[in-house]
Write an enzyme that holds these catalytic residues in place. Structure first.
Site, PDB file in Angstrom:
ATOM      1  N   ASP A 146      29.763  45.054  46.877  1.00 44.66           N
ATOM      2  CA  ASP A 146      30.293  44.488  46.869  1.00 44.66           C
ATOM      3  C   ASP A 146      29.791  41.794  47.261  1.00 44.66           C
ATOM      4  O   ASP A 146      30.950  41.584  46.896  1.00 44.66           O
ATOM      5  CB  ASP A 146      30.807  44.285  48.839  1.00 44.66           C
ATOM      6  CG  ASP A 146      32.391  43.838  48.837  1.00 44.66           C
ATOM      7  OD1 ASP A 146      33.709  44.283  47.729  1.00 44.66           O
ATOM      8  OD2 ASP A 146      32.742  43.537  49.985  1.00 44.66           O
ATOM      9  N   GLU A 197      41.440  48.083  43.854  1.00 54.48           N
ATOM     10  CA  GLU A 197      41.082  48.130  45.141  1.00 54.48           C
ATOM     11  C   GLU A 197      40.197  49.807  45.137  1.00 54.48           C
ATOM     12  O   GLU A 197      39.423  50.559  45.478  1.00 54.48           O
ATOM     13  CB  GLU A 197      41.006  47.532  46.781  1.00 54.48           C
ATOM     14  CG  GLU A 197      41.247  46.717  46.295  1.00 54.48           C
ATOM     15  CD  GLU A 197      40.198  45.746  46.473  1.00 54.48           C
ATOM     16  OE1 GLU A 197      39.840  46.341  47.654  1.00 54.48           O
ATOM     17  OE2 GLU A 197      40.063  44.841  47.108  1.00 54.48           O
TER      18      GLU A 197
HETATM   19  C1  HMH Z   1      36.423  44.768  46.078  1.00 55.62           C
HETATM   20  N1  HMH Z   1      38.085  43.907  47.703  1.00 55.62           N
HETATM   21  C2  HMH Z   1      37.012  43.795  48.001  1.00 55.62           C
HETATM   22  N2  HMH Z   1      35.998  42.976  48.510  1.00 55.62           N
HETATM   23  C3  HMH Z   1      36.126  42.355  49.666  1.00 55.62           C
HETATM   24  N3  HMH Z   1      35.195  41.891  50.141  1.00 55.62           N
HETATM   25  C4  HMH Z   1      37.459  42.126  49.632  1.00 55.62           C
HETATM   26  C5  HMH Z   1      38.594  42.884  48.969  1.00 55.62           C
HETATM   27  C6  HMH Z   1      38.264  41.480  50.552  1.00 55.62           C
HETATM   28  O1  HMH Z   1      37.323  40.123  50.638  1.00 55.62           O
END
Ligand code: HMH
Length: 220
Positions: free
Chosen positions: A47, A209
């Site tokens: 992330d 997602e």
């Molecule tokens: C994969 N989706 C992903 N990472 C994040 N940090 C967000 C959304 C929201 O900022």
């Protein structure tokens, strides 16, 4: 305004997929305390790389916003970019706590796929309505997913509460609601083909997602 929310209608129409993205076994396992910490560390590392790409995406949304005749949304989006600056520092701090060397993390396949999608928004042909709607749903999936982990009855491990608070807080929820109002207003004034593209992007985000949680759950 009094007009019906287009985005709310899409959340209903694509409810199954929305649930798969926001009640994924990965985040549900945070809430019930059964999360595998190596999976959590994989998510955190990936992330961080995602958010670096996300900054460029949000910058492209801001640029499209500034080219609108009335660009009243500018402050909200600029605030979003400012928060991402904090967020990158937060990731670096967390990485130290979890003993992760961020510099040596390669992006995995689903992350790269998401990067490619985000990168496509720099094309000037993609309208502001499509881009800001995409921005809203990306943030909302995290808000809803992590918000669930701090709702009543959770068994979220204490060391993961900070992560859940980051996206699950009342403040982040309000920010997502501001983005939703912006998206709905833009869509109400957009031509039908742009509205169709925005709905396709909405569904694509949900797929990406889900792919991102899957990638975090298991080494693939
Ligand atoms: C994969 N989706 C992903 N990472 C994040 N940090 C967000 C959304 C929201 O900022």
């Amino acid at each position: 305004g009094v007009e019906a929310s287009t985005t709310a209608a899409w959340m209903e129409r694509h409810r199954q997929m929305y649930e798969r993205a926001t009640r994924h076994p990965f985040t549900v396992s945070i809430r019930d305390g059964t999360i595998d910490l190596s999976a959590f560390k994989r998510w955190l590392s990936q992330d961080y790389l995602f958010v670096r790409e996300f900054v460029a995406f949000v910058a492209s949304v801001l640029l499209k916003c500034c080219k609108q005749k009335d660009n009243l949304d500018m402050e909200i989006i600029l605030g979003g970019i400012a928060s991402l600056s904090d967020e990158l520092s937060w990731f670096k701090n967390e990485a130290v706590k979890w003993d992760i060397d961020l510099a040596s993390v390669p992006p995995l396949k689903s992350n790269l796929e998401y990067h490619r999608f985000l990168g496509s928004f720099t094309e000037p042909e993609i309208s502001y309505a499509v881009a800001v709607t995409t921005f809203w749903i990306i943030e909302t999936v995290y808000q809803d997913s992590f918000g669930f982990c701090i709702e009543e009855g959770n068994k979220t491990p204490p060391e993961l509460r900070g992560t859940c608070q980051r996206w699950g807080s009342a403040e982040f929820k309000q920010y997502c609601q501001s983005l939703q109002r912006i998206a709905d207003r833009s869509l109400a004034n957009a031509p039908a083909d742009a509205v169709k593209s925005a709905e396709e992007a909405f569904v694509r985000v949900l797929e990406l997602e889900i792919g991102f949680w899957e990638m975090s759950s298991s080494q693939s």
